[in-house]
Design a protein around this motif. Sequence first.
Motif, PDB file in Angstrom:
ATOM      1  N   ASN A  10      40.675  38.373  76.946  1.00  0.00           N
ATOM      2  CA  ASN A  10      42.132  38.534  77.629  1.00  0.00           C
ATOM      3  C   ASN A  10      43.328  38.159  76.757  1.00  0.00           C
ATOM      4  OD1 ASN A  10      43.694  36.261  79.421  1.00  0.00           O
ATOM      5  ND2 ASN A  10      43.939  38.599  80.190  1.00  0.00           N
ATOM      6  N   SER A  29      41.455  19.220  78.741  1.00  0.00           N
ATOM      7  CA  SER A  29      42.348  18.297  77.728  1.00  0.00           C
ATOM      8  C   SER A  29      42.075  16.853  77.863  1.00  0.00           C
ATOM      9  CB  SER A  29      43.821  18.720  77.828  1.00  0.00           C
ATOM     10  OG  SER A  29      44.739  17.719  77.353  1.00  0.00           O
ATOM     11  N   PRO A  31      39.901  19.053  74.674  1.00  0.00           N
ATOM     12  CA  PRO A  31      40.105  18.520  73.169  1.00  0.00           C
ATOM     13  C   PRO A  31      41.285  17.680  73.281  1.00  0.00           C
ATOM     14  CG  PRO A  31      40.397  20.871  73.885  1.00  0.00           C
ATOM     15  CD  PRO A  31      40.216  20.051  75.237  1.00  0.00           C
ATOM     16  N   GLY A  32      41.239  16.962  72.084  1.00  0.00           N
ATOM     17  CA  GLY A  32      42.638  15.915  71.792  1.00  0.00           C
ATOM     18  C   GLY A  32      43.526  16.990  71.101  1.00  0.00           C
ATOM     19  N   LYS A  74      45.716  19.656  84.310  1.00  0.00           N
ATOM     20  CA  LYS A  74      44.389  19.325  83.720  1.00  0.00           C
ATOM     21  C   LYS A  74      43.446  18.315  84.546  1.00  0.00           C
ATOM     22  CE  LYS A  74      45.119  21.866  80.062  1.00  0.00           C
ATOM     23  NZ  LYS A  74      44.389  23.280  79.857  1.00  0.00           N
ATOM     24  N   PRO A 120      48.850  27.258  67.721  1.00  0.00           N
ATOM     25  CA  PRO A 120      50.349  27.578  68.192  1.00  0.00           C
ATOM     26  C   PRO A 120      50.851  26.602  69.397  1.00  0.00           C
ATOM     27  CG  PRO A 120      48.979  29.498  68.031  1.00  0.00           C
ATOM     28  CD  PRO A 120      47.883  28.566  67.870  1.00  0.00           C
TER      29      PRO A 120
HETATM   30  P1  NAD Z   1      47.519  28.497  72.305  1.00  0.00           P
HETATM   31  O1  NAD Z   1      49.128  28.580  72.808  1.00  0.00           O
HETATM   32  O2  NAD Z   1      47.291  29.322  71.048  1.00  0.00           O
HETATM   33  O3  NAD Z   1      46.801  29.221  73.298  1.00  0.00           O
HETATM   34  C1  NAD Z   1      46.958  29.582  74.537  1.00  0.00           C
HETATM   35  C2  NAD Z   1      46.750  30.879  75.121  1.00  0.00           C
HETATM   36  O4  NAD Z   1      46.993  31.196  76.389  1.00  0.00           O
HETATM   37  C3  NAD Z   1      47.448  31.964  74.401  1.00  0.00           C
HETATM   38  O5  NAD Z   1      46.721  32.958  73.756  1.00  0.00           O
HETATM   39  C4  NAD Z   1      48.702  32.382  75.357  1.00  0.00           C
HETATM   40  O6  NAD Z   1      48.735  33.734  75.016  1.00  0.00           O
HETATM   41  C5  NAD Z   1      47.505  32.431  76.709  1.00  0.00           C
HETATM   42  N1  NAD Z   1      48.150  32.612  77.746  1.00  0.00           N
HETATM   43  C6  NAD Z   1      49.436  31.961  78.134  1.00  0.00           C
HETATM   44  N2  NAD Z   1      49.868  32.274  79.382  1.00  0.00           N
HETATM   45  C7  NAD Z   1      48.861  33.232  79.783  1.00  0.00           C
HETATM   46  C8  NAD Z   1      48.581  33.899  80.990  1.00  0.00           C
HETATM   47  N3  NAD Z   1      49.598  33.692  82.105  1.00  0.00           N
HETATM   48  N4  NAD Z   1      47.542  34.654  81.004  1.00  0.00           N
HETATM   49  C9  NAD Z   1      46.838  34.829  79.965  1.00  0.00           C
HETATM   50  N5  NAD Z   1      46.851  34.256  79.005  1.00  0.00           N
HETATM   51  C10 NAD Z   1      47.856  33.303  78.724  1.00  0.00           C
HETATM   52  O7  NAD Z   1      47.123  27.300  72.152  1.00  0.00           O
HETATM   53  P2  NAD Z   1      45.900  26.443  72.470  1.00  0.00           P
HETATM   54  O8  NAD Z   1      45.915  25.205  71.946  1.00  0.00           O
HETATM   55  O9  NAD Z   1      44.684  27.419  71.822  1.00  0.00           O
HETATM   56  O10 NAD Z   1      45.588  26.447  73.960  1.00  0.00           O
HETATM   57  C11 NAD Z   1      44.248  27.019  74.454  1.00  0.00           C
HETATM   58  C12 NAD Z   1      43.834  25.876  75.575  1.00  0.00           C
HETATM   59  O11 NAD Z   1      43.631  24.544  74.971  1.00  0.00           O
HETATM   60  C13 NAD Z   1      45.188  25.546  76.680  1.00  0.00           C
HETATM   61  O12 NAD Z   1      44.389  25.544  77.765  1.00  0.00           O
HETATM   62  C14 NAD Z   1      45.409  24.057  76.224  1.00  0.00           C
HETATM   63  O13 NAD Z   1      45.626  23.343  77.371  1.00  0.00           O
HETATM   64  C15 NAD Z   1      43.990  23.516  75.720  1.00  0.00           C
HETATM   65  N6  NAD Z   1      44.325  22.441  74.901  1.00  0.00           N
HETATM   66  C16 NAD Z   1      44.929  22.648  73.420  1.00  0.00           C
HETATM   67  C17 NAD Z   1      45.022  21.435  72.913  1.00  0.00           C
HETATM   68  C18 NAD Z   1      45.534  21.499  71.415  1.00  0.00           C
HETATM   69  O14 NAD Z   1      45.869  20.273  70.942  1.00  0.00           O
HETATM   70  N7  NAD Z   1      45.888  22.688  71.055  1.00  0.00           N
HETATM   71  C19 NAD Z   1      44.583  20.138  73.510  1.00  0.00           C
HETATM   72  C20 NAD Z   1      43.767  20.149  74.625  1.00  0.00           C
HETATM   73  C21 NAD Z   1      43.937  21.267  75.424  1.00  0.00           C
END
Ligand code: NAD
Length: 266
Positions: A32, A147, A190-191, A164, A196
């Motif tokens: 998606n 998270s 994840p930490g 979260k 991005p």
């Molecule tokens: P990312 O910004 O690359 O990924 C987030 C994705 O969600 C993007 O592809 C974005 O297009 C998509 N998205 C946003 N709004 C949307 C919507 N309304 N409908 C469908 N898709 C949507 O960053 P990431 O780090 O890969 O984040 C993925 C998940 O991991 C998130 O839930 C984030 O909270 C969690 N997370 C990330 C980290 C980190 O440090 N990167 C840590 C803990 C948790």
Amino acid sequence: MGKCALITGGSSGIGEAIAVRFAEEGASVALNYRTRPADAERVLEQVRQAHARLGAAGLKSCAVRGDVAREEDVRRMFAEVGEAFGTLDILVNNAGIQQPAESHWSETEDFDRILGVNLRGAYLCSREALRLFVERGIRGVILNNSSVHEIIPKPKYLSYSISKGGMENLTKTLALEYAGRGIRVNAVGPGAVITPINNAWIHDPKAKAEVESHIPMGRAAEPAEIAAVFAFLASEEASYVTGQTIFACGGLTLYPEFRVAWSSGE
Ligand code: NAD
């Protein structure tokens, strides 16, 4: 694996890594994405290459556009995945957003938007997946990308922290409700991960060093390290695991301030 998986927010970051890892494990993968078809196509190409390396016949992949916060989009996404794969075994609620603001100045629209994607989106997608699992007797798997902020408060990110925290209860409640049907629901916490969502610091060596100074293992994670935990939870290796969040956080949930014995002297 031979399963069919749908990954929300699959066109970047951790979602991208999960898509590629699941493909390497032999899953058909539906990605998606919300707005950028070119990014989804870039990930799909990696998925197709992973499938080709496996040489297994019948593995499929597709991209489905949609905003997970919108019920009509979610219904359409699931219908499209049904047309493409005929079934679904694994849902990964990965889409997530955050935005900093001092809580007393935070905007209601931002609160609704962040909860809408991170929590409502996970609810809507889980509900559609569960309807399918229950109707067809599929012993499916739902995985939530939570998270460390499921349990660690994050000042100035109130909506994100709430979302979260809510995800923990979403995971546990659905796990309990559907355990008797063989449906498992788990989360990964994840930490700090190089994706991005962290563009504010991942490209700036000084800012990155500052972030990493707070992590007991001394470094942020690569997305593939998080995807590996999703692969485990999706697999039969985790056949007796449900209702859990596995924190993949380099020790961030271990109260890093207690690395030194500041509370009791030497
Ligand atoms: P990312 O910004 O690359 O990924 C987030 C994705 O969600 C993007 O592809 C974005 O297009 C998509 N998205 C946003 N709004 C949307 C919507 N309304 N409908 C469908 N898709 C949507 O960053 P990431 O780090 O890969 O984040 C993925 C998940 O991991 C998130 O839930 C984030 O909270 C969690 N997370 C990330 C980290 C980190 O440090 N990167 C840590 C803990 C948790």
